[in-house]
Write an enzyme that holds these catalytic residues in place. Sequence first.
Site, PDB file in Angstrom:
ATOM      1  N   THR A   1     -19.291  49.559  -8.052  1.00  0.00           N
ATOM      2  CA  THR A   1     -20.453  48.693  -8.270  1.00  0.00           C
ATOM      3  C   THR A   1     -21.466  49.317  -9.222  1.00  0.00           C
ATOM      4  OG1 THR A   1     -21.323  49.557  -6.185  1.00  0.00           O
ATOM      5  CG2 THR A   1     -20.342  47.378  -6.129  1.00  0.00           C
ATOM      6  N   ASP A   2     -21.545  50.638  -9.257  1.00  0.00           N
ATOM      7  CA  ASP A   2     -22.477  51.275 -10.200  1.00  0.00           C
ATOM      8  C   ASP A   2     -22.136  50.907 -11.629  1.00  0.00           C
ATOM      9  OD1 ASP A   2     -24.345  53.634  -8.904  1.00  0.00           O
ATOM     10  OD2 ASP A   2     -22.575  53.239  -7.702  1.00  0.00           O
ATOM     11  N   TYR A   3     -20.850  50.835 -11.925  1.00  0.00           N
ATOM     12  CA  TYR A   3     -20.443  50.549 -13.300  1.00  0.00           C
ATOM     13  C   TYR A   3     -20.527  49.065 -13.631  1.00  0.00           C
ATOM     14  CZ  TYR A   3     -19.087  55.405 -13.563  1.00  0.00           C
ATOM     15  OH  TYR A   3     -19.117  56.767 -13.570  1.00  0.00           O
TER      16      TYR A   3
ATOM     17  N   PRO B   1     -17.388  54.873  -7.630  1.00  0.00           N
ATOM     18  CA  PRO B   1     -18.403  53.906  -7.177  1.00  0.00           C
ATOM     19  C   PRO B   1     -18.414  52.681  -8.094  1.00  0.00           C
ATOM     20  CG  PRO B   1     -19.456  55.754  -8.263  1.00  0.00           C
ATOM     21  CD  PRO B   1     -18.002  56.101  -8.160  1.00  0.00           C
TER      22      PRO B   1
ATOM     23  N   GLY C   1     -24.110  48.618 -14.290  1.00  0.00           N
ATOM     24  CA  GLY C   1     -24.494  49.148 -15.587  1.00  0.00           C
ATOM     25  C   GLY C   1     -24.151  48.205 -16.724  1.00  0.00           C
TER      26      GLY C   1
END
Length: 450
Positions: free
Chosen positions: A174-176, A172, A179
């Site tokens: 975009t999660d990183y 995923p 973050g």
Amino acid sequence: MAGPLRGVRIVEMGQLIAIPSAMKWLADMGAEVIRLESVQRLESYRTDSLYHNDVDGEFWNRGANFYEQNRNKLGLTLDLSRDEGREVLRDLIAVADVFAENFTPRVIRNFALEYTDLKKIRSDIIMVSSTGYGFDGPWSNFGATGPATEGAAGLAYMTGYKGGGPMMSEIPYTDYTAGEHTVAAVMLALMHRLNTGQGQFIDVSQTQTCSATIPEALLDWTVNGRVEERMGNEDPAMSPHGCYPCAGDDRWIAIAIGSDEAWYALCRVMGRPDWAADERYSDVLRRIRHREELDTMLAFETRTHDNHELMAKLQAEGVAAGAVMDSEDLLFNEHLKERGFYEVVEHHPDTGMPPLPYAGRPWKLSDTPAGPPQAAPIMGQHNRQILAGLLGKTDHEIVALEESNVIGYTPLTPRGVRRPSLDEQVRQGRMQRYETNYAERVRERFGIGE
């Protein structure tokens, strides 16, 4: 915790990756991060990639992905659907520097946890909201997952092979990106508060953080009205450029030739002086025009080489090349070992898990190093430490919260999902392969006892 953020307290109401990973990195820097979860609703990462695929006993305390995203944090269970739970949260916010969450704006409004609500509790609080599409706007309450936001960001449209459709990344993505941007935003807000005494609201759009990684495509449309085709592993200004097969099962090497000097060096290493003498490949523009035949020729040569050995030979001649590493390669990589990238972490005795190596921080601070890593908390591990030690709750008050299930130590409706056998997962294409002696090899590599 040691580190440059020692003394900063963060209350995290996060799930999965976007906020948990950001707060993990801040915890690595020494911040005290108190992570909230509920016994009413089990965090999905507590049931993902279970140690030994074992759903017996307290399986929720053996989720590998949960441990990866939540190291160095304190764990508090809290039912925020109850008045008593929200009261505890307000007490925590009153003694916190940062409140971070990644729920939809609708959920936050229902809990009365918007920034205007928090400022009434602590005037200089910093609030972070990481949502799929931002805290306001017509998409603000849309549900969001990594694949959905990656598509909305434009990245998926650009990813894929020539002539094929859009492709999602394996992780995923975009999660990183969200973050990493969140860490920077929190640090800026802390610096601002240090200078002015003022807190503020940080609105992170996970989709926008991903769109920010593809500015060239946005500008190309802006100035040229052009939507570029998908390119796979190609590069518009380099050839050869791609991943090429090597000896063995699913072994590859990435090679990028960006200059004539690199091209001639590649020809020398591959033992193909005829390529170097061929006028069709004598400069960058000619090589780009003959990209497909060059890729075919190079792939025919690389397939007889070990990818790591070929990488070393090419690098020695100044060619940008890298073996494509899988999980096993990464864990046993000598360069990462020498840099101390992996850290062996002890787990709570109740988990039954041995010490295991975890990927550490990709950065090092010379004067304010991080302290020794701590495993993610088992469910409710720090309930009493936080409620009594930090908030001054009496034993009678804590027992009342336990008896009413506002706090707890086990999920009320635990449901473990047992995965198919390893052979079946290989057959289904859910994994490439598996090793039967991995535990012994990990113990030997990292000096871990039985």
